[in-house]
Design a protein around this motif. Structure first.
Motif, PDB file in Angstrom:
ATOM      1  N   LEU A 183       0.836  -1.287  -0.131  1.00  0.00           N
ATOM      2  CA  LEU A 183       0.109   0.015   0.016  1.00  0.00           C
ATOM      3  C   LEU A 183       0.961   1.297   0.000  1.00  0.00           C
ATOM      4  O   LEU A 183       0.513   2.210  -0.474  1.00  0.00           O
ATOM      5  N   TYR A 184       1.994   1.380   0.749  1.00  0.00           N
ATOM      6  CA  TYR A 184       2.925   2.386   0.726  1.00  0.00           C
ATOM      7  C   TYR A 184       3.461   2.865  -0.532  1.00  0.00           C
ATOM      8  O   TYR A 184       3.591   3.824  -1.071  1.00  0.00           O
ATOM      9  N   VAL A 185       3.998   1.884  -1.221  1.00  0.00           N
ATOM     10  CA  VAL A 185       4.408   2.040  -2.567  1.00  0.00           C
ATOM     11  C   VAL A 185       3.319   2.228  -3.381  1.00  0.00           C
ATOM     12  O   VAL A 185       3.551   3.481  -4.327  1.00  0.00           O
ATOM     13  N   PHE A 186       2.140   1.771  -3.456  1.00  0.00           N
ATOM     14  CA  PHE A 186       1.092   2.215  -4.235  1.00  0.00           C
ATOM     15  C   PHE A 186       0.618   3.749  -3.887  1.00  0.00           C
ATOM     16  O   PHE A 186       0.391   4.487  -4.821  1.00  0.00           O
ATOM     17  N   PHE A 187       0.353   3.987  -2.476  1.00  0.00           N
ATOM     18  CA  PHE A 187       0.419   5.509  -2.301  1.00  0.00           C
ATOM     19  C   PHE A 187       1.278   6.515  -2.769  1.00  0.00           C
ATOM     20  O   PHE A 187       0.948   7.314  -3.289  1.00  0.00           O
ATOM     21  N   PHE A 188       2.624   6.106  -2.582  1.00  0.00           N
ATOM     22  CA  PHE A 188       3.582   7.316  -2.893  1.00  0.00           C
ATOM     23  C   PHE A 188       3.637   7.082  -4.461  1.00  0.00           C
ATOM     24  O   PHE A 188       4.053   8.397  -5.135  1.00  0.00           O
TER      25      PHE A 188
END
Length: 140
Positions: free
Chosen positions: A57-62
């Motif tokens: 989710l963090y890679v997707f969000f950023f």
């Protein structure tokens, strides 16, 4: 029969011209809420959700954030930047730099930067990059 709800032409034009940015903003909000929830989740598969799903989710969000803030940059650069920064943060966790260790003692910073090194996280970061590629390619 008169329509109860009509959308003004200016709003329709705005939505058509900015549909990608609107979809990115909506998805960023959903992903951020979900990522924060993974840190609070209690239940079945708690360990994998706490320790790894957040990486996706963090890679997707950023990726979404970089493509939203810099709309003229190609989508694949946004994904590469997000993946690169996330991997660098993981390496910093491995190195246990004193400044970062002190910083991540605070809960908010621990949520953003993480607090423990796990080489398996690189797999989940890659999965997040794949999701980012698929979504950004569909939106663009």
């Amino acid at each position: 029969m008169k329509r109860l709800l009509t959308i003004p032409p200016r709003v329709v034009t705005l939505l058509q011209d900015n549909h990608a940015r609107i979809l990115k903003a909506i998805m960023m909000t959903l992903v951020l809420i979900t990522a924060l929830y993974t840190k609070q989740y209690r239940g079945e598969y708690e360990a994998i959700i706490h320790n790894h799903i957040g990486g996706i989710l963090y890679v997707f969000f950023f990726s979404l954030l970089f493509s939203f803030v810099f709309p003229h940059v190609k989508w694949y650069y946004a994904v590469l930047i997000a993946l690169g920064v996330t991997c660098i943060l993981e390496v910093i966790q491995y190195l246990e730099i004193p400044f970062m260790v002190q910083l991540t003692e605070h809960r908010a910073f621990a949520l953003v930067f993480g607090h423990s090194y796990d080489p398996v996280d690189f797999i989940y970061y890659t999965i997040g990059a794949v999701f980012s590629v698929v979504f950004l390619k569909m939106v663009e």
